[in-house]
Design a protein around this motif. Structure first.
Motif, PDB file in Angstrom:
ATOM      1  N   ARG A   1       0.853  -1.202   0.000  1.00 45.18           N
ATOM      2  CA  ARG A   1       0.000   0.000   0.000  1.00 45.18           C
ATOM      3  C   ARG A   1       0.886   1.248   0.000  1.00 45.18           C
ATOM      4  O   ARG A   1       0.636   2.194  -0.745  1.00 45.18           O
ATOM      5  CB  ARG A   1      -0.938   0.005   1.195  1.00 45.18           C
ATOM      6  N   ALA A   2       1.944   1.240   0.801  1.00 45.32           N
ATOM      7  CA  ALA A   2       2.871   2.379   0.829  1.00 45.32           C
ATOM      8  C   ALA A   2       3.618   2.492  -0.499  1.00 45.32           C
ATOM      9  O   ALA A   2       3.838   3.603  -0.998  1.00 45.32           O
ATOM     10  CB  ALA A   2       3.856   2.237   1.985  1.00 45.32           C
ATOM     11  N   THR A   3       3.981   1.374  -1.084  1.00 44.29           N
ATOM     12  CA  THR A   3       4.747   1.368  -2.333  1.00 44.29           C
ATOM     13  C   THR A   3       3.955   1.973  -3.492  1.00 44.29           C
ATOM     14  O   THR A   3       4.540   2.535  -4.412  1.00 44.29           O
ATOM     15  CB  THR A   3       5.200  -0.071  -2.679  1.00 44.29           C
ATOM     16  N   LEU A   4       2.632   1.889  -3.435  1.00 46.58           N
ATOM     17  CA  LEU A   4       1.818   2.464  -4.510  1.00 46.58           C
ATOM     18  C   LEU A   4       2.022   3.966  -4.632  1.00 46.58           C
ATOM     19  O   LEU A   4       1.761   4.547  -5.685  1.00 46.58           O
ATOM     20  CB  LEU A   4       0.331   2.152  -4.284  1.00 46.58           C
ATOM     21  N   ASP A   5       2.502   4.601  -3.573  1.00 49.30           N
ATOM     22  CA  ASP A   5       2.722   6.049  -3.572  1.00 49.30           C
ATOM     23  C   ASP A   5       4.200   6.418  -3.504  1.00 49.30           C
ATOM     24  O   ASP A   5       4.538   7.557  -3.181  1.00 49.30           O
ATOM     25  CB  ASP A   5       1.962   6.686  -2.395  1.00 49.30           C
ATOM     26  N   GLU A   6       5.075   5.451  -3.785  1.00 48.57           N
ATOM     27  CA  GLU A   6       6.520   5.703  -3.781  1.00 48.57           C
ATOM     28  C   GLU A   6       7.087   5.409  -5.166  1.00 48.57           C
ATOM     29  O   GLU A   6       6.602   4.513  -5.861  1.00 48.57           O
ATOM     30  CB  GLU A   6       7.204   4.791  -2.757  1.00 48.57           C
TER      31      GLU A   6
ATOM     32  N   THR B   1       5.641   6.753  -9.279  1.00 44.98           N
ATOM     33  CA  THR B   1       4.794   5.911  -8.433  1.00 44.98           C
ATOM     34  C   THR B   1       3.860   5.079  -9.296  1.00 44.98           C
ATOM     35  O   THR B   1       3.478   5.507 -10.394  1.00 44.98           O
ATOM     36  CB  THR B   1       3.956   6.754  -7.461  1.00 44.98           C
TER      37      THR B   1
ATOM     38  N   ARG C   1       0.730   4.667  -8.855  1.00 46.92           N
ATOM     39  CA  ARG C   1      -0.509   5.446  -9.055  1.00 46.92           C
ATOM     40  C   ARG C   1      -0.347   6.471 -10.176  1.00 46.92           C
ATOM     41  O   ARG C   1      -1.279   6.703 -10.947  1.00 46.92           O
ATOM     42  CB  ARG C   1      -0.911   6.147  -7.766  1.00 46.92           C
ATOM     43  N   ALA C   2       0.822   7.076 -10.271  1.00 47.90           N
ATOM     44  CA  ALA C   2       1.068   8.034 -11.352  1.00 47.90           C
ATOM     45  C   ALA C   2       1.224   7.306 -12.686  1.00 47.90           C
ATOM     46  O   ALA C   2       0.728   7.773 -13.715  1.00 47.90           O
ATOM     47  CB  ALA C   2       2.312   8.865 -11.049  1.00 47.90           C
TER      48      ALA C   2
END
Length: 159
Positions: free
Chosen positions: A91-96, A105, A107-108
């Motif tokens: 979950r944290a990796t999705l925004d890193e 990221t 998500r990007a």
């Protein structure tokens, strides 16, 4: 890790002690917080020791480090703990930023068609590495990545 996932440290269960080994005070703080969140109420206050590189090398040279395998933990205990830890990590990796995605990221990356295909390749890589465990019942091998595909809106690229 090879896929760009940051590693905070190593966690090892020795008898009744859960050991977190890291290389910085910042990582110790973050790792301790993650463990406390994951094991809320199951572990006591941490006992912290600091060891210099020289001390670690001397202990290894003197044979003071243990090379015994960790005691076996029942799968019904280990699996939910490991899966919860992986959920938080991914979950944290999705925004890193992820190296395999050109240091952006996930998500990007899914905002473009080419990025969605790169993210699908990255997720397939993670799934293949996870499922390559020697023991098919290993908690790493049984981790379900479906939620990540769904969260990123690319389930249609999963084959």
């Amino acid at each position: 890790m090879a896929d760009g996932t940051p590693v905070l440290g190593n966690v090892e269960l020795k008898g009744r002690a859960l050991m977190l080994a890291v290389t910085s005070a910042e990582r110790a703080k973050r790792g301790t917080a993650l463990i406390n969140d994951a094991l809320a109420g199951l572990v006591g206050s941490p006992l912290t020791t600091i060891e210099t590189v020289e001390q670690a090398m001397a202990a290894r040279a003197e044979g003071l480090t243990s090379s015994e395998p960790a005691p076996a933990i029942a799968p019904e205990v280990a699996t939910p703990l490991i899966h919860a830890m992986l959920d938080r990590q991914y979950r944290a990796t999705l925004d890193e930023p992820v190296g395999m995605l050109g240091d952006i990221t996930p998500r990007a990356a899914v905002q473009t068609a080419a990025g969605r295909h790169r993210v699908a390749g990255w997720l397939k890589h993670l799934e293949n590495r996870s499922s390559s465990q020697l023991d098919a019942n290993d908690p790493m091998a049984t981790y379900d990545f479906t939620w990540i595909w769904r969260e990123l809106g690319i389930e249609n690229l999963r084959k």
